[in-house]
Each structure stands twice: as C-alpha cells, then as structure tokens.
Design a protein around this motif. Structure first.
Motif, PDB file in Angstrom:
ATOM      1  N   ASP A 117       4.831   3.101  -4.908  1.00 37.36           N
ATOM      2  CA  ASP A 117       5.743   1.960  -4.891  1.00 37.36           C
ATOM      3  C   ASP A 117       4.984   0.714  -5.325  1.00 37.36           C
ATOM      4  O   ASP A 117       3.769   0.617  -5.120  1.00 37.36           O
ATOM      5  CB  ASP A 117       6.279   1.723  -3.472  1.00 37.36           C
ATOM      6  N   TRP A 118       5.707  -0.252  -5.877  1.00 32.67           N
ATOM      7  CA  TRP A 118       5.105  -1.543  -6.187  1.00 32.67           C
ATOM      8  C   TRP A 118       4.663  -2.202  -4.888  1.00 32.67           C
ATOM      9  O   TRP A 118       5.448  -2.281  -3.948  1.00 32.67           O
ATOM     10  CB  TRP A 118       6.100  -2.433  -6.925  1.00 32.67           C
TER      11      TRP A 118
ATOM     12  N   VAL B 198       3.103  -4.676   0.471  1.00 31.21           N
ATOM     13  CA  VAL B 198       3.383  -3.418   1.159  1.00 31.21           C
ATOM     14  C   VAL B 198       2.462  -2.312   0.661  1.00 31.21           C
ATOM     15  O   VAL B 198       1.948  -2.372  -0.456  1.00 31.21           O
ATOM     16  CB  VAL B 198       4.874  -2.993   0.992  1.00 31.21           C
ATOM     17  N   ALA B 199       2.278  -1.317   1.511  1.00 31.91           N
ATOM     18  CA  ALA B 199       1.472  -0.153   1.133  1.00 31.91           C
ATOM     19  C   ALA B 199       2.188   0.599   0.017  1.00 31.91           C
ATOM     20  O   ALA B 199       3.370   0.910   0.126  1.00 31.91           O
ATOM     21  CB  ALA B 199       1.260   0.753   2.342  1.00 31.91           C
TER      22      ALA B 199
ATOM     23  N   ARG C 113       4.433   4.438   3.380  1.00 33.96           N
ATOM     24  CA  ARG C 113       4.843   3.825   2.117  1.00 33.96           C
ATOM     25  C   ARG C 113       5.844   2.710   2.398  1.00 33.96           C
ATOM     26  O   ARG C 113       6.781   2.888   3.161  1.00 33.96           O
ATOM     27  CB  ARG C 113       5.479   4.913   1.246  1.00 33.96           C
ATOM     28  N   GLY C 114       5.626   1.540   1.784  1.00 28.41           N
ATOM     29  CA  GLY C 114       6.560   0.441   1.945  1.00 28.41           C
ATOM     30  C   GLY C 114       6.331  -0.421   3.169  1.00 28.41           C
ATOM     31  O   GLY C 114       7.006  -1.430   3.350  1.00 28.41           O
ATOM     32  N   GLN C 115       5.374  -0.042   4.026  1.00 27.27           N
ATOM     33  CA  GLN C 115       5.077  -0.841   5.229  1.00 27.27           C
ATOM     34  C   GLN C 115       4.404  -2.147   4.824  1.00 27.27           C
ATOM     35  O   GLN C 115       3.506  -2.160   3.988  1.00 27.27           O
ATOM     36  CB  GLN C 115       4.144  -0.043   6.147  1.00 27.27           C
TER      37      GLN C 115
END
Length: 127
Positions: free
Chosen positions: A11-12, A41-42, A90-92
């Motif tokens: 993810d970006w 984000v991670a 992911r996304g955190q």
C-alpha cells in the motif's frame, strides 16, 4: 535479474504525489509530498525493527521488517506512533509526516530486499 516481489503489492505509505524518484546511488527511495502531520501508514504487515535518527539525512525514521526478507523505511517523520518490536498491520498509522532533517515536509520511503534498495514504484499500486 528479476527481484522477487513481496507476497502482495504494498500500500502507499502516504497520500501525496511522488516528488523525487528512485535513482541509485543518490536516492535509495522515493519522496512523497505532504503536509506536517499527514498520516504515514505501514505499507505491509511486519515488525518494527528500528526507530531513531541514526542515519544522517533521514531525520526520525522507522524501519519495518516484512516476510520474504523485505524491509521498508519511512523517514523525516514528525511523530512516531509505534515502538520497536511492535507488530504492525498493513495500513496502520505508524507516524505523522514531518520535515526532520529535510528541507520540506515529505516522506522518504525505501524498500530494501536484504540490504539492497529496490525501486518502490515497482511494488506500489499505480495511483
């Protein structure tokens, strides 16, 4: 030689536009534009292996280790919201975008396979 891809695309890590591309040896990652305090984000699940400012020119940075020997690096952060050895998804949200050791607010993002930097644009989804 083809570099093996991470199990899934990443993810970006930030929402801004890319203002500097990957260009070895000078730039080992990409720079993503943003405003102070924007969420970082991670890019993938992993474990935080380093937090600090021990690499000149990168300011406050986070290093996350992922499966398949991949590492992601997030530099120039203002605030860091995770701790070393913490597992992230992911996304955190892991940090707030900043300008530590940088001339402007931005995220400097690197992907490494082992110790070798690879072009993040090969792993990030087309925006």
């Amino acid at each position: 030689t083809a570099v093996p891809a991470p199990a899934k695309k990443l993810d970006w890590p930030a929402k801004g536009k890319v203002i500097a591309g990957f260009a070895e040896p000078r730039s080992k990652g990409i720079d993503i534009d943003g405003k102070i305090g924007d969420p970082i984000v991670a890019a993938a699940p992993g474990r935080v292996t380093y937090i600090g400012n021990g690499i000149p020119g990168l300011g406050k940075l986070i290093v996350i280790k992922h499966e398949n020997g991949f590492i992601t690096v997030y530099a120039h952060n203002k605030e860091i919201l995770v701790k070393e050895q913490q597992t992230v998804v992911r996304g955190q949200k892991i940090a707030e975008l900043g300008s530590t050791d940088s001339e402007r607010p931005k995220l400097h993002f690197q992907i490494r396979k082992g110790s070798a930097p690879v072009d993040p644009m090969r792993y990030l989804p087309a925006s």
